[in-house]
Design a protein around this motif. Structure first.
Motif, PDB file in Angstrom:
ATOM      1  N   LEU A 227       2.695 -10.767  10.151  1.00  0.00           N
ATOM      2  CA  LEU A 227       2.696 -10.895   8.688  1.00  0.00           C
ATOM      3  C   LEU A 227       3.944 -10.281   8.055  1.00  0.00           C
ATOM      4  CD1 LEU A 227      -1.041 -10.010   7.985  1.00  0.00           C
ATOM      5  CD2 LEU A 227      -0.012 -12.264   8.184  1.00  0.00           C
ATOM      6  N   ALA A 228       4.928  -9.924   8.867  1.00  0.00           N
ATOM      7  CA  ALA A 228       6.175  -9.314   8.409  1.00  0.00           C
ATOM      8  C   ALA A 228       5.947  -8.015   7.647  1.00  0.00           C
ATOM      9  CB  ALA A 228       6.982 -10.299   7.566  1.00  0.00           C
ATOM     10  N   ILE A 229       4.992  -7.207   8.115  1.00  0.00           N
ATOM     11  CA  ILE A 229       4.742  -5.883   7.537  1.00  0.00           C
ATOM     12  C   ILE A 229       5.450  -4.870   8.424  1.00  0.00           C
ATOM     13  CG2 ILE A 229       2.997  -4.175   6.954  1.00  0.00           C
ATOM     14  CD1 ILE A 229       1.059  -6.504   6.480  1.00  0.00           C
ATOM     15  N   GLU A 230       6.386  -4.169   7.843  1.00  0.00           N
ATOM     16  CA  GLU A 230       7.220  -3.231   8.583  1.00  0.00           C
ATOM     17  C   GLU A 230       6.406  -2.030   9.068  1.00  0.00           C
ATOM     18  OE1 GLU A 230      10.463  -3.595   9.359  1.00  0.00           O
ATOM     19  OE2 GLU A 230      10.319  -5.600   8.475  1.00  0.00           O
ATOM     20  N   PRO A 231       6.771  -1.463  10.236  1.00  0.00           N
ATOM     21  CA  PRO A 231       6.145  -0.209  10.667  1.00  0.00           C
ATOM     22  C   PRO A 231       6.395   0.885   9.639  1.00  0.00           C
ATOM     23  CG  PRO A 231       7.352  -1.204  12.468  1.00  0.00           C
ATOM     24  CD  PRO A 231       7.683  -1.998  11.235  1.00  0.00           C
ATOM     25  N   GLY A 232       5.391   1.712   9.420  1.00  0.00           N
ATOM     26  CA  GLY A 232       5.492   2.801   8.448  1.00  0.00           C
ATOM     27  C   GLY A 232       4.921   2.439   7.089  1.00  0.00           C
ATOM     28  N   THR A 233       4.387   1.222   6.933  1.00  0.00           N
ATOM     29  CA  THR A 233       3.799   0.799   5.659  1.00  0.00           C
ATOM     30  C   THR A 233       2.337   1.222   5.617  1.00  0.00           C
ATOM     31  OG1 THR A 233       5.237  -1.141   5.649  1.00  0.00           O
ATOM     32  CG2 THR A 233       3.369  -1.155   4.137  1.00  0.00           C
ATOM     33  N   PRO A 234       1.959   2.152   4.729  1.00  0.00           N
ATOM     34  CA  PRO A 234       0.557   2.581   4.643  1.00  0.00           C
ATOM     35  C   PRO A 234      -0.334   1.428   4.161  1.00  0.00           C
ATOM     36  CG  PRO A 234       1.982   4.079   3.422  1.00  0.00           C
ATOM     37  CD  PRO A 234       2.810   2.915   3.829  1.00  0.00           C
ATOM     38  N   PHE A 235      -1.589   1.486   4.553  1.00  0.00           N
ATOM     39  CA  PHE A 235      -2.542   0.438   4.189  1.00  0.00           C
ATOM     40  C   PHE A 235      -2.713   0.340   2.677  1.00  0.00           C
ATOM     41  CE2 PHE A 235      -6.807  -1.355   3.585  1.00  0.00           C
ATOM     42  CZ  PHE A 235      -6.715  -2.485   4.378  1.00  0.00           C
ATOM     43  N   VAL A 236      -2.662   1.481   1.987  1.00  0.00           N
ATOM     44  CA  VAL A 236      -2.867   1.482   0.535  1.00  0.00           C
ATOM     45  C   VAL A 236      -1.722   0.798  -0.202  1.00  0.00           C
ATOM     46  CG1 VAL A 236      -4.375   3.496   0.518  1.00  0.00           C
ATOM     47  CG2 VAL A 236      -1.912   3.812   0.347  1.00  0.00           C
ATOM     48  N   GLU A 237      -0.565   0.642   0.446  1.00  0.00           N
ATOM     49  CA  GLU A 237       0.562  -0.027  -0.190  1.00  0.00           C
ATOM     50  C   GLU A 237       0.567  -1.540   0.044  1.00  0.00           C
ATOM     51  OE1 GLU A 237       4.276   1.748   0.818  1.00  0.00           O
ATOM     52  OE2 GLU A 237       3.675   3.724   0.074  1.00  0.00           O
ATOM     53  N   LEU A 238      -0.380  -2.048   0.833  1.00  0.00           N
ATOM     54  CA  LEU A 238      -0.450  -3.487   1.058  1.00  0.00           C
ATOM     55  C   LEU A 238      -0.981  -4.178  -0.187  1.00  0.00           C
ATOM     56  CD1 LEU A 238      -1.938  -3.526   4.663  1.00  0.00           C
ATOM     57  CD2 LEU A 238       0.439  -3.835   3.988  1.00  0.00           C
ATOM     58  N   ASP A 239      -0.569  -5.415  -0.399  1.00  0.00           N
ATOM     59  CA  ASP A 239      -1.014  -6.194  -1.545  1.00  0.00           C
ATOM     60  C   ASP A 239      -2.486  -6.546  -1.357  1.00  0.00           C
ATOM     61  OD1 ASP A 239      -1.205  -7.813  -3.752  1.00  0.00           O
ATOM     62  OD2 ASP A 239      -0.270  -9.550  -2.783  1.00  0.00           O
ATOM     63  N   PRO A 240      -3.396  -6.028  -2.208  1.00  0.00           N
ATOM     64  CA  PRO A 240      -4.823  -6.290  -2.011  1.00  0.00           C
ATOM     65  C   PRO A 240      -5.198  -7.756  -2.207  1.00  0.00           C
ATOM     66  CG  PRO A 240      -4.480  -4.967  -3.981  1.00  0.00           C
ATOM     67  CD  PRO A 240      -3.155  -5.133  -3.328  1.00  0.00           C
ATOM     68  N   ILE A 241      -4.379  -8.498  -2.916  1.00  0.00           N
ATOM     69  CA  ILE A 241      -4.690  -9.909  -3.138  1.00  0.00           C
ATOM     70  C   ILE A 241      -4.093 -10.775  -2.030  1.00  0.00           C
ATOM     71  CG2 ILE A 241      -4.349 -11.856  -4.713  1.00  0.00           C
ATOM     72  CD1 ILE A 241      -4.334  -9.770  -6.996  1.00  0.00           C
ATOM     73  N   GLY A 242      -2.872 -10.459  -1.630  1.00  0.00           N
ATOM     74  CA  GLY A 242      -2.190 -11.297  -0.659  1.00  0.00           C
ATOM     75  C   GLY A 242      -2.461 -10.952   0.793  1.00  0.00           C
ATOM     76  N   PHE A 243      -2.806  -9.692   1.098  1.00  0.00           N
ATOM     77  CA  PHE A 243      -3.015  -9.299   2.491  1.00  0.00           C
ATOM     78  C   PHE A 243      -4.347  -9.803   2.997  1.00  0.00           C
ATOM     79  CE2 PHE A 243      -4.717  -6.362   5.678  1.00  0.00           C
ATOM     80  CZ  PHE A 243      -3.750  -6.492   6.657  1.00  0.00           C
ATOM     81  N   ARG A 244      -4.320 -10.355   4.191  1.00  0.00           N
ATOM     82  CA  ARG A 244      -5.537 -10.768   4.887  1.00  0.00           C
ATOM     83  C   ARG A 244      -5.432 -10.334   6.343  1.00  0.00           C
ATOM     84  NH1 ARG A 244      -9.028 -15.230   2.757  1.00  0.00           N
ATOM     85  NH2 ARG A 244      -8.484 -15.308   0.572  1.00  0.00           N
ATOM     86  N   CYS A 245      -6.574 -10.171   6.961  1.00  0.00           N
ATOM     87  CA  CYS A 245      -6.605  -9.791   8.369  1.00  0.00           C
ATOM     88  C   CYS A 245      -5.889 -10.876   9.179  1.00  0.00           C
ATOM     89  CB  CYS A 245      -8.056  -9.646   8.835  1.00  0.00           C
ATOM     90  SG  CYS A 245      -8.216  -9.312  10.600  1.00  0.00           S
TER      91      CYS A 245
END
Length: 138
Positions: free
Chosen positions: A58-76
């Motif tokens: 999903l192109a999420i860089e290492p070191g990105t906390p879960f709380v900083e993920l987009d709650p609308i766009g992020f999916r498992c």
């Protein structure tokens, strides 16, 4: 000795005064755990989001906390569940199990999951090596 007599004070020793004893070492307090390092597990499929690893798919860089993920766009990435399906499972090096059970089990309950894997599979490898050594007997 009657009840009206007072006991005589003991003579003080003439040695040098004792220095103040060092304070007793206090048990090391657990370091404050940063919630940004916590891992989150999808309750639908079991996928674990680890901020130290990120999600390459999903192109999420290492070191990105879960709380900083987009709650609308992020999916498992496995089952496409939303952020609400994830639960906090704590930091990576936290012992697994319930807190009240950590003091039982000859100290094994305080091991992290990785340490438990080494103990279990190391025991299997040792048992297998002993089994193979039986072939060397005549």
């Amino acid at each position: 000795m009657s009840s009206t007599e007072t006991p005589e004070p003991l003579p003080e020793a003439t040695s040098a005064p004792e220095p103040n004893p060092a304070p007793a070492p206090t048990p090391a307090a657990e370091p404050a755990v940063d919630p940004a390092t916590h891992r989150f597990e999808c309750r639908s499929c079991g996928f674990v989001y680890d901020p130290a690893e990120g999600v390459r798919k999903l192109a999420i860089e290492p070191g990105t906390p879960f709380v900083e993920l987009d709650p609308i766009g992020f999916r498992c990435p496995v089952c496409r569940s939303r952020v609400g399906a994830f639960k906090d499972i704590g930091p990576r090096n936290k012992p697994s199990g319930f807190e009240e059970n950590l003091n039982f089990g000859l100290g094994v309950n305080r091991l992290t999951p990785g340490q438990k894997n080494v103990l279990i599979f190391g025991g299997f490898a040792l048992a297998f090596a002993f089994f193979l050594s039986l072939y060397s007997l005549r």
